[in-house]
Structure formats: C-alpha cells, structure tokens
Design an enzyme around this catalytic site. Sequence first.
Site, short mmCIF file in Angstrom:
data_model
loop_
_atom_site.label_atom_id
_atom_site.label_comp_id
_atom_site.label_asym_id
_atom_site.label_seq_id
_atom_site.Cartn_x
_atom_site.Cartn_y
_atom_site.Cartn_z
N ASP A 35 41.69 38.94 44.95
CA ASP A 35 43.12 39.04 45.23
C ASP A 35 43.71 37.64 45.42
O ASP A 35 43.02 36.72 45.84
CB ASP A 35 43.33 39.88 46.50
N HIS A 52 45.82 34.65 36.92
CA HIS A 52 44.73 35.48 36.37
C HIS A 52 43.83 34.62 35.48
O HIS A 52 42.61 34.73 35.53
CB HIS A 52 45.29 36.64 35.56
N LEU A 146 20.56 41.26 37.38
CA LEU A 146 21.79 41.69 38.05
C LEU A 146 22.55 42.75 37.25
O LEU A 146 22.71 42.62 36.04
CB LEU A 146 22.71 40.47 38.21
C1 FPP Z 1 44.81 40.40 42.11
O1 FPP Z 1 45.72 39.33 42.27
C2 FPP Z 1 44.07 40.27 40.87
C3 FPP Z 1 44.12 41.14 39.83
C4 FPP Z 1 44.95 42.36 39.86
C5 FPP Z 1 43.38 40.94 38.58
C6 FPP Z 1 42.07 40.21 38.66
C7 FPP Z 1 41.74 39.73 37.32
C8 FPP Z 1 41.15 38.56 36.98
C9 FPP Z 1 40.60 37.62 37.94
C10 FPP Z 1 41.02 38.13 35.55
C11 FPP Z 1 40.35 39.08 34.60
C12 FPP Z 1 39.08 39.65 35.07
C13 FPP Z 1 37.87 39.59 34.48
C14 FPP Z 1 36.73 40.29 35.11
C15 FPP Z 1 37.59 38.85 33.27
P1 FPP Z 1 47.28 39.63 42.41
O2 FPP Z 1 47.90 39.45 41.08
O3 FPP Z 1 47.51 40.97 43.02
O4 FPP Z 1 47.69 38.47 43.39
P2 FPP Z 1 48.88 38.48 44.47
O5 FPP Z 1 48.52 39.51 45.50
O6 FPP Z 1 48.86 37.09 45.02
O7 FPP Z 1 50.15 38.80 43.73
#
Ligand code: FPP
Length: 271
Positions: A35, A52, A146
């Site tokens: 997050d 992301h 893993l």
């Molecule tokens: C939460 O941050 C994160 C996500 C919803 C997506 C996580 C995805 C990645 C790290 C990239 C793709 C993944 C892989 C496995 C290749 P948020 O956008 O909710 O952050 P915020 O709360 O600060 O708005």
Amino acid sequence: MIDLKKLAEAGSIEEALLDKVDLARLPVHIAVIMDGNGRWAKGRNLPRVEGHRAGIASVRETVETAARLELGALTLYAFSVENWKRPRYEVATLMMLLKEYLRKELATLMTNNIRFAPIGRIEGLDPSVQRELRYAEKETAGNTGLVFQIALNYGGRAEIIDTVNRIMTILHDKEMSDCVIDEDFFSNHLYTANVKDPDLLVRTSGELRVSNFLLWQIAYAEIHVTKVLWPDFRRRHLYEAIIDYQARDRRYGAVDQDDAGMFIEADEQHA
Ligand code: FPP
C-alpha cells in the site's frame, strides 16, 4: 542465506538487521498488503501510476529475498475486487505492469526455483492477462522452492463464497449432502489450498486495516504495519518485519509454557 550477507553492504543497516534475524525461526509464509503507491507518487508530483511502476522494484526485491531466505510462501496483494472502482487508465496500467513483470521476471523465477501461483477470480481478468498468468504458472509448476502467490481480482469474502460454492458442487456431484465440513476440509478448498496459512502479515503505508485480504487464512497471523510506502519497501524492511515477528509470543489461544505450570499447580490444588 549466505548470499543475502553478500548483498548487504558492510556496516550497513541492512547487514545489522540481517544479523538480528534468527534464520532458524523464520515465518514459513509471509503475506503483504502493498500500500502507499499513490501517496508515494503524489509526494513527488507524479501521476499515481508512477507509484505502481516504482512498486515493481519492491516486488522484485521482496520476492528474491523471500526465495533466498528459503521461505515456504510469499503472497502479495496486487489487485482487489474493489480496485475496479479506480480510473480506467490506472487499472489498465496496473494490468500492463503485471504482464510486463511476468514476461521480464520469468527467467528469474526459474533461476530461483520459485513456483508462481495467481490467486483470486482470475477468470474475471482480461484474457491477455490470464494468458500471461497461466503461462508463468505452467512454466514454474515444477519448481520446488518458494511459492509466490499474487492476489488479483481478489477479495477475502469472495474467496470464502467461492469456496462454499465449490464445496457445494463437490458434495452435490458426489451425492454427499449429509457430509460434515470441518476447518481442514474448508481450508483445502480455498484458493490457497496448497500453502500453509500466513504466519506474518505485513502492511505498508501505516494503515491499520486488513482490507479484505486472506480473511480466513490470517486467523493467527502476526501483523506488522510499517509506515514505509510500498515503492520504498526494501530488503531491510522485510528483515524488520521478520525481527518484529520473532519477538512475538505466538500462543494460538493457549497460555505460555511457564504460566501453564502455574495453572496446573492451581488446578491440582482445587482438585
Ligand atoms: C496500493 O497502493 C497498491 C496497489 C493497489 C497495487 C499494487 C501493485 C503493484 C505494486 C504493481 C504491480 C504488481 C505486481 C505484482 C507486478 P495505492 O494505490 O492504494 O496507494 P495509496 O493508498 O497511497 O493511494
């Protein structure tokens, strides 16, 4: 594990933290709620999707570290059933990043003997994403190290509902309507049937929520919340989480061995 020593710069915080990790008492399964990507980007005046994109480096480092530590499983929460509510461009970018990641990382997954397993309502994803996921899953199926699960189009409640429906179908097909379902039977029909429940749940960005993640499986997980935003999450933060986990007293509803002795004596006096 010796490899991890080599990766840490001499005299660095990472090296000091690695020294504190008890390699004989590692969690078998770590689950992570990644997050803070949006906030990371906002803090740099960048579009959310750049958060992301930056988060991919954290994914890569976390997966590699988990493999080198010889953990049993790592589960990353990448896209929830609720995440469809995000702007279309953000969803499309996330899916594109995922496909790119799988294409680029497959060789590394193979070298590190990692078995890749997507979990969630995979059939609800774009066919091009499903194809990449299934390909990586098939290619790594024979790996014995893993187990790396990515939760996509995932919801803990959705998983429980899907499991109930799956079990109902099985019972109906086998004409076993009077069968009694116990916890093991239920667990063995979840998306995560093949892996042990997480011992440690890590959440980045400081939020104190479980956000519909692995609701059944985290019943006894230790929770570690760090303020670090996911794109800043590095090997040393994983070590911090493990050190925190190793300081916990896991009782599973029972009492400490030392205290148990006291209670037994008291029970005997009352007998
Ligand atoms: C939460 O941050 C994160 C996500 C919803 C997506 C996580 C995805 C990645 C790290 C990239 C793709 C993944 C892989 C496995 C290749 P948020 O956008 O909710 O952050 P915020 O709360 O600060 O708005």
